[in-house]
Design an enzyme around this catalytic site. Sequence first.
Site, PDB file in Angstrom:
ATOM      1  N   ASN A  10      39.513  41.223  41.886  1.00  0.00           N
ATOM      2  CA  ASN A  10      38.904  40.247  40.980  1.00  0.00           C
ATOM      3  C   ASN A  10      39.470  38.882  41.367  1.00  0.00           C
ATOM      4  O   ASN A  10      40.629  38.579  41.092  1.00  0.00           O
ATOM      5  CB  ASN A  10      39.240  40.592  39.526  1.00  0.00           C
ATOM      6  CG  ASN A  10      38.738  39.537  38.546  1.00  0.00           C
ATOM      7  OD1 ASN A  10      37.940  38.677  38.894  1.00  0.00           O
ATOM      8  ND2 ASN A  10      39.225  39.604  37.318  1.00  0.00           N
ATOM      9  N   LYS A  12      38.694  36.004  40.285  1.00  0.00           N
ATOM     10  CA  LYS A  12      38.748  35.023  39.186  1.00  0.00           C
ATOM     11  C   LYS A  12      38.212  33.669  39.667  1.00  0.00           C
ATOM     12  O   LYS A  12      37.307  33.640  40.495  1.00  0.00           O
ATOM     13  CB  LYS A  12      40.161  34.954  38.605  1.00  0.00           C
ATOM     14  CG  LYS A  12      40.678  36.360  38.232  1.00  0.00           C
ATOM     15  CD  LYS A  12      41.928  36.346  37.405  1.00  0.00           C
ATOM     16  CE  LYS A  12      42.345  37.772  37.084  1.00  0.00           C
ATOM     17  NZ  LYS A  12      43.474  37.832  36.159  1.00  0.00           N
ATOM     18  N   HIS A  95      35.855  41.359  30.919  1.00  0.00           N
ATOM     19  CA  HIS A  95      37.255  41.107  31.255  1.00  0.00           C
ATOM     20  C   HIS A  95      37.935  40.378  30.101  1.00  0.00           C
ATOM     21  O   HIS A  95      37.308  39.594  29.389  1.00  0.00           O
ATOM     22  CB  HIS A  95      37.346  40.278  32.544  1.00  0.00           C
ATOM     23  CG  HIS A  95      38.724  40.203  33.115  1.00  0.00           C
ATOM     24  ND1 HIS A  95      39.672  39.314  32.641  1.00  0.00           N
ATOM     25  CD2 HIS A  95      39.337  40.918  34.095  1.00  0.00           C
ATOM     26  CE1 HIS A  95      40.801  39.478  33.319  1.00  0.00           C
ATOM     27  NE2 HIS A  95      40.615  40.450  34.197  1.00  0.00           N
ATOM     28  N   GLU A  97      39.780  37.901  29.977  1.00  0.00           N
ATOM     29  CA  GLU A  97      39.656  36.438  30.050  1.00  0.00           C
ATOM     30  C   GLU A  97      38.281  35.986  29.574  1.00  0.00           C
ATOM     31  O   GLU A  97      38.155  34.926  28.939  1.00  0.00           O
ATOM     32  CB  GLU A  97      39.938  35.967  31.489  1.00  0.00           C
ATOM     33  CG  GLU A  97      41.398  36.116  31.857  1.00  0.00           C
ATOM     34  CD  GLU A  97      41.661  36.268  33.348  1.00  0.00           C
ATOM     35  OE1 GLU A  97      42.822  36.508  33.693  1.00  0.00           O
ATOM     36  OE2 GLU A  97      40.707  36.154  34.145  1.00  0.00           O
ATOM     37  N   GLU A 167      42.982  47.469  31.477  1.00  0.00           N
ATOM     38  CA  GLU A 167      43.895  46.372  31.779  1.00  0.00           C
ATOM     39  C   GLU A 167      44.662  45.973  30.524  1.00  0.00           C
ATOM     40  O   GLU A 167      44.115  45.283  29.654  1.00  0.00           O
ATOM     41  CB  GLU A 167      43.112  45.153  32.280  1.00  0.00           C
ATOM     42  CG  GLU A 167      42.398  45.369  33.585  1.00  0.00           C
ATOM     43  CD  GLU A 167      42.077  44.032  34.254  1.00  0.00           C
ATOM     44  OE1 GLU A 167      42.550  43.824  35.382  1.00  0.00           O
ATOM     45  OE2 GLU A 167      41.390  43.218  33.645  1.00  0.00           O
ATOM     46  N   GLY A 173      48.653  39.167  35.173  1.00  0.00           N
ATOM     47  CA  GLY A 173      49.179  37.908  35.680  1.00  0.00           C
ATOM     48  C   GLY A 173      50.570  37.569  35.190  1.00  0.00           C
ATOM     49  O   GLY A 173      51.055  36.457  35.376  1.00  0.00           O
ATOM     50  N   SER A 213      48.702  43.480  37.208  1.00  0.00           N
ATOM     51  CA  SER A 213      49.806  43.277  38.150  1.00  0.00           C
ATOM     52  C   SER A 213      49.979  44.442  39.122  1.00  0.00           C
ATOM     53  O   SER A 213      51.098  44.858  39.429  1.00  0.00           O
ATOM     54  CB  SER A 213      51.115  42.977  37.399  1.00  0.00           C
ATOM     55  OG  SER A 213      50.963  41.825  36.582  1.00  0.00           O
TER      56      SER A 213
END
Length: 249
Positions: A10, A12, A95, A97, A167, A173, A213
């Site tokens: 991904n 991003k 996702h 985000e 996730e 991150g 991660s």
Amino acid sequence: MSRKKIIAGNWKMNMTPSQAVKLIEELKPLVVNDEVDVVFCVPAIDIIPAVKAAEGSNINIGAENMYFEEKGAYTGEIAPDMLTDAGVKYVIIGHSERREYFAETDETVNKKVIKAFEHGITPIICCGESLTQRKQGIYIDWIRMQIKIAFQNVSADNAAKAVIAYEPIWAIGTGETATSDQAEEVCAAIRACIAEIYDTATAASIRIQYGGSVNAGNAAELFSKPDIDGGLVGGASLKPDFGKIVNYK
């Protein structure tokens, strides 16, 4: 049943079109592995040059988002047939985000999942809990709710072809990783939830990734777990190390 591993990057909001082509050229020889489906989910503006750069390789190109309408007055959105016409095979949906910054909800995730299947695009459906939800011990309930709503009105045939990405938000991150046992616990619970919604055959077919991660150092241990069928990889997918994750054995 043996499920083929799927390892997706991904990207991003990283990589200009020219940078995307350069990265794909660099990664192409490093991600060769017939035992794994390799996917690069790239920003919309990178899709067409990425598809061209990946031609003749084992890399599939995916999108990071898609709208649930066919076309119309939705400025800034991307329709499913725009993706398929460009050569896209996968799309990340829901996702954390997108949920946090762009008002994605379980209901819009469900609409996008249905629309992706209508167009023959494989959705990578994201779910996961916050640190508070984990500490309060409600993370399995939370994730079951996300999964049940995401799969509303999705047929068993389509569900079997879906990819789910677990996730934990607290591990995206941050450098924090769920232990392989923590990741396996949730991925097994997701598979059990799919078996409840559909049947054991559908649950045995669906591929469940771990994301949060993932790196070259922890990939082999994570992917050795019975219910973890690969990874959705963030930052590490933009580096040569992604080749080590794909060839984790």
